[in-house]
Structure formats: structure tokens, C-alpha cells
Design a protein around this motif. Sequence first.
Motif, PDB file in Angstrom:
ATOM      1  N   GLY A  49       0.790  -1.223   0.000  1.00  0.00           N
ATOM      2  CA  GLY A  49       0.000   0.000   0.000  1.00  0.00           C
ATOM      3  C   GLY A  49       0.822   1.272   0.000  1.00  0.00           C
ATOM      4  O   GLY A  49       0.248   2.374  -0.064  1.00  0.00           O
ATOM      5  N   PHE A  50       2.166   1.144   0.070  1.00  0.00           N
ATOM      6  CA  PHE A  50       3.034   2.320   0.095  1.00  0.00           C
ATOM      7  C   PHE A  50       4.167   2.152  -0.921  1.00  0.00           C
ATOM      8  O   PHE A  50       4.523   1.033  -1.287  1.00  0.00           O
ATOM      9  N   LYS A  51       4.732   3.277  -1.342  1.00  0.00           N
ATOM     10  CA  LYS A  51       5.865   3.236  -2.247  1.00  0.00           C
ATOM     11  C   LYS A  51       7.104   2.723  -1.502  1.00  0.00           C
ATOM     12  O   LYS A  51       7.296   3.026  -0.327  1.00  0.00           O
ATOM     13  N   PRO A  52       7.946   1.936  -2.191  1.00  0.00           N
ATOM     14  CA  PRO A  52       9.208   1.535  -1.550  1.00  0.00           C
ATOM     15  C   PRO A  52      10.028   2.759  -1.170  1.00  0.00           C
ATOM     16  O   PRO A  52      10.041   3.769  -1.887  1.00  0.00           O
ATOM     17  N   ALA A  53      10.696   2.705  -0.031  1.00  0.00           N
ATOM     18  CA  ALA A  53      11.533   3.815   0.437  1.00  0.00           C
ATOM     19  C   ALA A  53      12.976   3.336   0.546  1.00  0.00           C
ATOM     20  O   ALA A  53      13.222   2.202   0.968  1.00  0.00           O
ATOM     21  N   LYS A  54      13.904   4.186   0.159  1.00  0.00           N
ATOM     22  CA  LYS A  54      15.326   3.846   0.239  1.00  0.00           C
ATOM     23  C   LYS A  54      16.077   4.986   0.912  1.00  0.00           C
ATOM     24  O   LYS A  54      15.754   6.153   0.707  1.00  0.00           O
ATOM     25  N   GLN A  55      17.073   4.624   1.707  1.00  0.00           N
ATOM     26  CA  GLN A  55      17.874   5.636   2.394  1.00  0.00           C
ATOM     27  C   GLN A  55      19.298   5.119   2.559  1.00  0.00           C
ATOM     28  O   GLN A  55      19.505   3.952   2.912  1.00  0.00           O
ATOM     29  N   GLU A  56      20.274   5.976   2.279  1.00  0.00           N
ATOM     30  CA  GLU A  56      21.679   5.594   2.449  1.00  0.00           C
ATOM     31  C   GLU A  56      22.185   6.115   3.785  1.00  0.00           C
ATOM     32  O   GLU A  56      21.925   7.266   4.162  1.00  0.00           O
ATOM     33  N   VAL A  57      22.892   5.254   4.497  1.00  0.00           N
ATOM     34  CA  VAL A  57      23.395   5.602   5.828  1.00  0.00           C
ATOM     35  C   VAL A  57      24.881   5.265   5.890  1.00  0.00           C
ATOM     36  O   VAL A  57      25.300   4.186   5.464  1.00  0.00           O
ATOM     37  N   GLU A  58      25.672   6.204   6.406  1.00  0.00           N
ATOM     38  CA  GLU A  58      27.096   5.958   6.587  1.00  0.00           C
ATOM     39  C   GLU A  58      27.388   5.836   8.077  1.00  0.00           C
ATOM     40  O   GLU A  58      26.928   6.662   8.877  1.00  0.00           O
ATOM     41  N   VAL A  59      28.146   4.797   8.445  1.00  0.00           N
ATOM     42  CA  VAL A  59      28.471   4.579   9.850  1.00  0.00           C
ATOM     43  C   VAL A  59      29.983   4.486  10.015  1.00  0.00           C
ATOM     44  O   VAL A  59      30.721   4.181   9.072  1.00  0.00           O
ATOM     45  N   GLY A  60      30.418   4.742  11.240  1.00  0.00           N
ATOM     46  CA  GLY A  60      31.840   4.659  11.555  1.00  0.00           C
ATOM     47  C   GLY A  60      32.223   3.294  12.099  1.00  0.00           C
ATOM     48  O   GLY A  60      31.514   2.305  11.916  1.00  0.00           O
ATOM     49  N   ASP A  61      33.347   3.263  12.811  1.00  0.00           N
ATOM     50  CA  ASP A  61      33.851   1.994  13.329  1.00  0.00           C
ATOM     51  C   ASP A  61      32.983   1.447  14.456  1.00  0.00           C
ATOM     52  O   ASP A  61      32.937   0.239  14.683  1.00  0.00           O
ATOM     53  N   SER A  62      32.302   2.323  15.183  1.00  0.00           N
ATOM     54  CA  SER A  62      31.475   1.868  16.294  1.00  0.00           C
ATOM     55  C   SER A  62      30.406   2.917  16.574  1.00  0.00           C
ATOM     56  O   SER A  62      30.395   4.000  15.980  1.00  0.00           O
ATOM     57  N   GLY A  63      29.492   2.563  17.467  1.00  0.00           N
ATOM     58  CA  GLY A  63      28.445   3.500  17.838  1.00  0.00           C
ATOM     59  C   GLY A  63      27.138   3.206  17.128  1.00  0.00           C
ATOM     60  O   GLY A  63      27.057   2.354  16.238  1.00  0.00           O
ATOM     61  N   GLU A  64      26.103   3.940  17.532  1.00  0.00           N
ATOM     62  CA  GLU A  64      24.761   3.727  16.992  1.00  0.00           C
ATOM     63  C   GLU A  64      24.312   4.929  16.188  1.00  0.00           C
ATOM     64  O   GLU A  64      24.459   6.073  16.626  1.00  0.00           O
ATOM     65  N   THR A  65      23.787   4.688  15.011  1.00  0.00           N
ATOM     66  CA  THR A  65      23.233   5.733  14.152  1.00  0.00           C
ATOM     67  C   THR A  65      21.733   5.545  14.076  1.00  0.00           C
ATOM     68  O   THR A  65      21.255   4.492  13.643  1.00  0.00           O
ATOM     69  N   ALA A  66      20.964   6.522  14.506  1.00  0.00           N
ATOM     70  CA  ALA A  66      19.506   6.432  14.526  1.00  0.00           C
ATOM     71  C   ALA A  66      18.931   7.175  13.319  1.00  0.00           C
ATOM     72  O   ALA A  66      19.357   8.300  13.007  1.00  0.00           O
ATOM     73  N   ILE A  67      17.964   6.563  12.642  1.00  0.00           N
ATOM     74  CA  ILE A  67      17.334   7.182  11.477  1.00  0.00           C
ATOM     75  C   ILE A  67      15.814   7.033  11.577  1.00  0.00           C
ATOM     76  O   ILE A  67      15.293   6.241  12.379  1.00  0.00           O
ATOM     77  N   LYS A  68      15.126   7.791  10.751  1.00  0.00           N
ATOM     78  CA  LYS A  68      13.667   7.693  10.662  1.00  0.00           C
ATOM     79  C   LYS A  68      13.312   7.624   9.183  1.00  0.00           C
ATOM     80  O   LYS A  68      13.827   8.396   8.365  1.00  0.00           O
ATOM     81  N   ILE A  69      12.428   6.695   8.834  1.00  0.00           N
ATOM     82  CA  ILE A  69      12.021   6.526   7.443  1.00  0.00           C
ATOM     83  C   ILE A  69      10.520   6.761   7.339  1.00  0.00           C
ATOM     84  O   ILE A  69       9.730   6.099   8.028  1.00  0.00           O
ATOM     85  N   GLU A  70      10.131   7.725   6.512  1.00  0.00           N
ATOM     86  CA  GLU A  70       8.724   8.077   6.329  1.00  0.00           C
ATOM     87  C   GLU A  70       8.224   7.457   5.029  1.00  0.00           C
ATOM     88  O   GLU A  70       8.805   7.674   3.958  1.00  0.00           O
ATOM     89  N   LEU A  71       7.154   6.682   5.106  1.00  0.00           N
ATOM     90  CA  LEU A  71       6.568   6.061   3.924  1.00  0.00           C
ATOM     91  C   LEU A  71       5.625   7.036   3.225  1.00  0.00           C
ATOM     92  O   LEU A  71       5.039   7.926   3.859  1.00  0.00           O
ATOM     93  N   LYS A  72       5.479   6.841   1.917  1.00  0.00           N
ATOM     94  CA  LYS A  72       4.562   7.662   1.122  1.00  0.00           C
ATOM     95  C   LYS A  72       3.559   6.757   0.419  1.00  0.00           C
ATOM     96  O   LYS A  72       3.911   5.652   0.018  1.00  0.00           O
ATOM     97  N   PRO A  73       2.310   7.238   0.259  1.00  0.00           N
ATOM     98  CA  PRO A  73       1.281   6.408  -0.380  1.00  0.00           C
ATOM     99  C   PRO A  73       1.664   6.037  -1.811  1.00  0.00           C
ATOM    100  O   PRO A  73       2.367   6.776  -2.475  1.00  0.00           O
TER     101      PRO A  73
END
Length: 623
Positions: free
Chosen positions: A599-623
Motif C-alpha cells: 500500500g506504500f511506495k518503496p523507500a530507500k535511504q543511504e546511511v554511513e556509519v563509523g567503526d562503532s556506535g549507533e546511528t539512529a534514522i527515521k524513514i517516512e513512507l509515502k502512499p
Amino acid sequence: MNVFLEQGWSVFLILGMAFMTLEARFVQAAGIKTADMPTSMSAASPVAGKRICLDPGHGAGSSGAVGPTGLIEKDVNLREALLLKEMLEKAGATVFMTRTEDVDPPLLERAKFNKANKTDLFVSLHHNANAQNDSSMNRTETFYHWYDLEGPSEDAARAIHREMEALLKLPNSKVYMCWAYGVLRENSYPAVLVEPSYLSNPEEEKRLRDENYLRSIAGAYFRGIEKFFEGGRPEIKLDEAIKFADDGVIQAQVVCPAGSALVARGDIRIKVDGQPHYDYQFDTEGGALSIYLPIDLALGKHEISIAARNVAGNTSFVHRRFFELQKPIVRAEAKQIPLFGGVLKDKVIVLDAQGGGGEPICVAPGGLRASDVNLKTTLCLFDYLKQCGASVSMTRTSDKEMDNVERVAFGLMQDPDVFLTIGHRMPEPGMGEKPGTFATRFGARWDGGTAIGKAMAYQTRKMLGTGAELGNINSRQPLPTEVHNWSSWEAMHAAQRYTALYVCPMMFDAPGVEERLSQTAGCRKEALALLYGLLANFGLEDDKMSTISGVVNAPSGAPAPNALVQLKDGIVIQTEADGRFEFKFLQAGKYEISVFLAGFKPAKQEVEVGDSGETAIKIELKP
């Protein structure tokens, strides 16, 4: 029912009842609540627009079972079917009846009638009797034909059976795969037979004379049927005549119709000559399925079967094709790049789904069987481990009954690095466990397996959110009662040969657990938690590597459940009600994350991370 005397059983139709506003009355003799007919139905019911055939068993001279005081099964079956018919029609279904009065159509004519009307589901309603005249016997039995094993008929049987178990709570109830019943054998699928209870039981006969009690059984049928149709059903597109080039690659397509949930990679089931086959590629977004036949497949005739289960837990029809291999397959072996740096590559792991068949382990108030959850979680973990390059096998891959000796023998033959039993259970007061505690439990023989339990405890607890009542959930050490001695056959009798561990990811009586594990997303998250635990056990350290965590939101801003979140060239995670996901044990670099939800369009997002730690993201879907 008149036991078709093919196996001394009576056939019965399972039906379920939709969520609706009901006035409930309490029948003291039965100790259960029964429901009046609903005054209104939601137009959004999953049965709306469906074609359903109801088959009240027996009729005319075929009385079926007769109760101790003369209640006749054919009359009970018909009354329940008529009540169910009214519920289904109010919900928008088109209902066909093999009989509406006291007649007895031949069994094969009933099946022929269903096929002629091209229905979406056939349900045959019955009540059983004990051929040995044990009047105390009373249980629920649900049947589907063996040809539709792991197909829609089995799904329908389990959906209806669960509602019957939740309502009637009869011990020793079971879903059966059968061959002999002609009304199933000669029918189109999905088709089921349901026997909610035994008319030969005096107390049950008394209850079956009560109109409200019959209404409650019809309601359980209705709820089960609704559940069966929820989430839609995937379709497999496969040529009638199998075609493939010299490379031995078969192309198929998995289609998710409008309103149907999506299919994840691990939910494809392929067999070649009856043996599970895992060498395939699946595109979640487009549905393309490429199946790589074994290079050493012998010349001659072979059979392939393909089925897909969507994230709502509904299975496609099983597509079976015969093909002939006329010349050897010539194909360069593709080298699989194992996930997570290959830390699990070639590790020999046996997964043991506790229970099965007539051994449910325990049943939750809503009718969910622990043995079924164990298998679903195990199948999800199996796929994750295969992608990691592990040499993994399962003691059972279906609802099969196995004794403990068989399981131990299977483990000894594999000579594994780890034998992991996955189970769900109720608390054991003797081990200091309090009822209703939301916790994870590990069990191992005292001199083997405790180390892996300790290594896995933190990762599993953190992923599932368990343990708050036991202590500091951020503790890297096991919390009180989290890891303990376990004296099962699997843990005790083979632990000197291999590491054996029992894990209960979530205690079955904890608040919200039944609802959570009723969903495929809950079982997949358990599998992911156990995968992370195994990775930690074999040497990966999450505090020295990177994590990508986040939430998938619908356009309204609300969390999106059942979204498939895929790391490119990595694993697939399915979101639960909170919409959250977490990819752990990542090396530094760029990662592409894709999200798919019906029911929603596929969503894609590129994320770059370092050697350690946590990266938090939010992905919004579109109809």
C-alpha cells in the motif's frame, strides 16, 4: 457424526467469527461465554466478497453421532451451519450450502458442488463420537488433506482450530493431516473438516442443546475464517511446462495482489524431489524468484514444489511441477558471501523447535500453541543462519511429533557446534519464576552450555525488550533466573558431545506475548534476537562495531507495523507494532536501507556509519 469409519473419526467443519459487538451470556454448565448474533457487521471484514461453502455433515438417513439422550449430530451440524451462514452473509460473504434441510448429498457430490461454485474456502461441520464408548472423551479435532500440507488448507485448519481451542479449551485437541476423507480428498482447496467436540460426552450433549452454545461455536468458526482471510494471500506464477537453460535456473514470480501483505526472502518454500531446497534468489520489491537446481541433479524426471508465505502468515497454493532433465547442468557455482564477516561460516548448528503434533507444550488463553510459535521462530532463524554461511539443520520442519530420543539422535548424527532448542513455556515456580513476568529464559546442563547462554542473554534481552522485572536490562551479565540448569533430554544426554542450549525468548504467559507472537513479525524478531546472540557467542562485539537503528512511520506519523526493512546484500527485518528495526554488528561504511510495505511506495535511504556506535534514522513512507 457418523464416523466415516475410514479411520474411526467424524468429520467436522471449522468456522470462525469476526470481531464484532456482541451481547454475551454465560452458560454455567459449560463455563464459557457465548454470543448472540451480531446486529451489525463491518464492511471491512476480510470475508467481504469471499465465496464460502458450508457443508453440514450427514443428513436424512445418515444421522451421524447420537448423544446419550438422543441428540442427533446431523441436526446440530445444520443448526451451527445456518448460524454461521447468517454471520458470514452479514459480513459480506457469499455462502453456498451443501444442504439446508434434512437431506444427505453423497460425499463426492458435496465436493463436486463446492468445485462447481469456485469457492475461496470449503468448511465441513461435524461433531465426533468415541467409537470405544468412552463417554468422558471430549476434544476438538480439525482436518485438512495431506496434498495441501503447508498450503492454504493447513492455514485455514489452524486458524479455525485456534479459535475453537480458545473458546472450548478442551484438552488433547489437535489439527490432523488426513488422506481418507473423500469430501476433502476429492475437493478443491482450501478445504477443511472440523469437529469442535464429542456428542457422546453427556455434558457436551447437554451444552449442544443450548442455542447460545451453538451460537458461540458458530462464532468461533467465523473468527477463524476471518483470520484466515486477513492479510490476503500471495500467488506463484510458474509455467505449466518447466523451462530452463543449460544453467538449470528456473524462473518464477511471486505476486502479492492488492490488499495482500508482502513476502520476505525467508518465507519461500521450495522442494526438489521432496527435499527442501535453499539455493535461490528472491527480489522483495519485484517478486522475481530464481531457483538454482543442484548442479549434480541426475538426468531423468524430477518434481519441484514452490510456495510462499506472506508477512501476515498466509500461504500461497503449493505449485507442483514435473520436469525432465535431459542433459547435465552446466553452471559456475556462485560463491555466497556470508553475512557478518563469515563468523558463522561452516558452523554446524542444529535448531530444535520444541513440541509439535499432539504436543503443544502449552496453549495461551487465545488458543495460540507454543509448538506452532516455536516452529515459526525456528524457520526464521534457519533462513538467517543460511545467509550467514552456517551449516544448519532442523529436527522438524512441520507440525510433526518427535520424541526426545529422536531429537537427541538427530543431533548426534549432525555432530554440531551448537544444538539450540527453541521453546515457549509457562513459568516454573520451583525455579523462582513468577507468573506474568516478561522475561527471556535460557537453560543448559551445568557443565556445558551455560557459557553460550550467558553470551546470548544480553543480545536477546535487549532486542526483545525483556527482563525489566529481573534487574538492569543493560547488564552484560545474565539477570537473576535468566540462565539456569536445565535437565531436558536434549540438554542432558548429548551435552558431552556438543553444546546444547534451551531458550525461551519470551515467557508465554506474560502480558501481550500471545498477541505479539501471533504475528509473523514477533517470531521474526525473536529469530533476529537469537541470531545476534549467536554472533556474540562466536566472537562479535557489538560495542566495538556499528549499529543502525530506526523507526518506520506511515504518512500519518504513526509507526508502521509489518514493514520489511532490508539492508542491501544483508538481512531482512520485519517491524512490529512500534515500527522499529535494528541492524547490528556492522563494519564501517555506507549502507543502503530499503523499506517495503503493502500500500506504500518503496523507500530507500543511504546511511554511513563509523567503526562503532549507533546511528539512529527515521524513514517516512509515502502512499
